[in-house]
Design an enzyme around this catalytic site. Structure first.
Site, PDB file in Angstrom:
ATOM      1  CG  ASN A 130      -0.213   0.025   2.531  1.00  0.00           C
ATOM      2  OD1 ASN A 130       1.009  -0.058   2.579  1.00  0.00           O
ATOM      3  ND2 ASN A 130      -0.972   0.112   3.618  1.00  0.00           N
ATOM      4  CE  LYS A 131       4.133   2.158   4.042  1.00  0.00           C
ATOM      5  NZ  LYS A 131       3.247   1.070   4.491  1.00  0.00           N
ATOM      6  CB  THR A 132       4.430   6.264  -2.728  1.00  0.00           C
ATOM      7  OG1 THR A 132       5.738   6.008  -2.172  1.00  0.00           O
ATOM      8  CG2 THR A 132       3.639   7.097  -1.739  1.00  0.00           C
TER       9      THR A 132
END
Length: 237
Positions: A130-132
């Site tokens: 769910n990170k960039t």
């Protein structure tokens, strides 16, 4: 990164309260004590003023872990009249391990990307799903300190003094190595790294898409008088 920075039994480490448990629990793993600090309520970031108050209240702090949040970086850099987090910690002999899991590809106030050499001990990134950008699982650490880098390389793979790449590319026995410390198993897999390289090529595209979504939310939420919205991004996040 904390282990390489010298965190261990008896260490007191300052951690902002709004963060994922990983930021604090690593201090507990190493036998240290977590000291929680509040953040600016509008930005969610640790500020130089809040840092100074916390350090005055807990003079035994040996390491600070600023958490860059929601694509914005803390005020790491400053001026002689308005010192940033780096200057404050350096003046007290305190190491800094940045938590940039929420930040990539944000920038500091001077435009340098988060993770650039600015006088901190190390800067940690997460590439969880769910990170960039993502590698599915795993992360990365940056540092400008050769000794810190060497220690982290050793500790990330069981404390072995030779990496697998070194053992299988240099002339000599691939099986010959020494375990110099009780290390960990924190290495990123080759497949995950390959995914990360492809993700990195699209980092700016992803950032622009997020920025458009942020503006859409801000425009609609600004119509609700009961809400106090955070300020617009001041960094390239």
């Amino acid at each position: 990164a904390c282990e390489a920075a010298g965190v261990g039994p008896g260490s007191e480490v300052l951690v902002p309260s709004p963060t994922f448990t990983a930021t604090a629990e690593v201090v507990e793993y190493l036998g240290g004590t977590v000291r929680l600090v509040d953040v600016d309520p509008t930005t969610g970031l640790l500020t130089p003023d809040l840092l100074t108050q916390a350090l005055d209240a807990h003079p035994s702090i040996s390491c600070v872990m600023p958490v860059h949040f929601a694509g914005d970086a803390c005020q790491m850099l400053g001026t002689e009249q308005d010192p940033g987090i780096v200057t404050i910690c350096q003046s007290r002999g305190i190491s800094i391990v940045e938590d940039a899991a929420h930040a990539f590809p944000a920038s500091y106030a001077d435009g340098k990307p988060v993770g650039s050499p600015i006088g901190t001990t190390a800067c940690c990134f997460s590439f969880y799903a769910n990170k960039t950008i993502t590698t599915g699982e795993g992360g990365m650490v940056t540092t400008n300190d050769d000794a810190i880098a060497e220690r982290m390389r050793r500790m990330r793979l069981h404390g072995i003094d030779r990496s697998a790449w070194d053992r299988h590319t240099r002339i000599g026995a691939a099986w010959e190595y020494d375990v110099i410390a009780a290390g960990y198993k924190y290495n990123l897999t080759d497949i995950a790294a390959a995914i990360g390289i492809a993700q990195l090529e699209r980092a700016e595209e992803f950032k622009d898409a997020r920025a458009r979504l942020v503006e859409a939310y801000r425009e609609r939420l600004s119509r609700i008088d009961a809400l106090r919205l955070p300020p617009g991004h001041q960094t390239s996040s």
